[in-house]
Design a protein around this motif. Structure first.
Motif: not given
Length: 358
Positions: A13-22, A259-261
């Motif tokens: 879920c967070f990986y998907l959120s990273c794409s959205s955040a970028m 960024l987070i990972y």
């Protein structure tokens, strides 16, 4: 194993959120470029700021660099002196004194109790101005706290805007924060050009003062879940003789390249949880935020099983004396549970380093 599945679900879920955040950051930068102009210049403006910790002092530096006169207060004399000497701010004698000198006052304090205490002094002084002043809270607090403070401010003709920040101290000083914002439209109109000068994007989540804090808690939950997932996956790699740093390096440079990972991946893999001055978020504060997530979910009747796991992980880490380490130190438990022979010496070195900094 079931807990591991929950954590891996959080990873996905967070990986998907990273794409959205970028994508959101790209859009935000575009908006900033298009709207740069007179409304974004703070020359001649007088702003107030209460709370000069690592985040607050970084914000003050950005605001003075943008041309504003910033009147500041913090109960710690050293922080106040530093803001004056390093940032060119003007010292006030109290939070009320700040309000008397500035129509827009920002606060950045560690928790709900401190925010309520500051507000008790700040609000009457703002209300006495009679010019529709605004209090912009940049603290991570419970949505219910934000809503209650909004009501208290509205009763006295003062605007209240929630604007908690996503940033570490070094990122804040570079103006790289991401800021969700919510509150009454007229108050946000005053807050936005100020917040834009100390961020890479300000994102409006409507007029409910609690909404921005829900967003902040949701984001911090995702980061904490990512740390736990990285910890479990690294422990799995290590338990099979696979180099944990090489494993995380592969993940964070390919399918989890965000960024987070990248940042927390290195910390978890190398067990580097030292409280570095410019890139540190204390485990004690992380535990507070995870507890707020759990409480907000309970208040809304929203099951969050991973949040339950994380709450227990953070409380256990605090009980083990790790509260002053970076919050990524919560990851150590996964290695301990897996019987790692390397985690003991690493932990001893971390705690010795922590003791040396006191």
């Amino acid at each position: 194993f079931v807990l591991g599945e929950f954590a891996w679900a959080a990873v996905f879920c967070f990986y998907l959120s990273c794409s959205s955040a970028m994508l959101a950051r790209v859009v935000a930068r575009g908006v900033r470029t298009c709207t740069a102009g007179g409304a974004r210049h703070l020359h001649g403006s007088t702003l107030g700021f209460v709370g000069l910790g690592k985040i607050g002092s970084g914000m003050v530096g950005n605001l003075t660099a943008a041309g504003a006169k910033v009147v500041v207060f913090d109960p710690h004399a050293e922080a106040l002196t530093s803001a004056v000497n390093a940032c060119g701010a003007t010292a006030a004698t109290s939070a009320a004194d700040v309000a008397r000198q500035a129509r827009v006052v920002l606060t950045a304090v560690p928790n709900d109790a401190v925010l309520r205490s500051v507000t008790e002094e700040l609000l009457p002084a703002l209300a006495a101005r009679g010019d529709q002043p605004v209090h912009v809270s940049c603290s991570t607090v419970a949505p219910l706290t934000a809503r209650a403070l909004f009501e208290a401010h509205a009763l006295q003709g003062v605007g209240y805007v929630s604007a908690p920040v996503f940033a570490r101290p070094d990122g804040m000083r570079r103006g790289e924060a991401t800021i969700p914002m919510s509150g009454p439209a007229w108050a946000k109109d005053l807050a936005r050009p100020v917040l834009e000068k100390t961020s890479q994007g300000v994102h409006d989540f409507g007029e409910d003062a609690g909404s921005a804090n829900v967003v902040k808690l949701g984001g911090n939950f995702l980061i904490a879940a990512a740390i736990e997932a990285l910890a479990e996956a690294s422990a799995l790699a290590e338990s099979h003789g696979v180099d944990r740093e090489q494993f995380v390096g592969l993940m964070s440079s390919t399918i989890f390249d965000c960024l987070i990972y990248r940042g927390y991946g290195h910390r978890v893999a190398a067990r580097d949880h030292h409280p570095h001055p410019d890139s540190h978020f204390a485990l004690d504060l992380g535990s507070k935020d995870v507890a707020l997530v759990y409480e907000a979910a309970a208040a809304a009747g929203c099951p969050m099983p991973v949040a339950s796991l994380l709450r227990d992980r953070f409380v256990a880490a605090q009980n083990a004396g790790r509260g002053k380490l970076d919050w990524s130190a919560v990851a150590l438990r996964a290695s301990e549970d897996a019987g790692s022979k390397q985690v003991g010496p690493a932990l001893a070195e971390l705690l010795a380093g922590l003791e040396a900094t006191r």
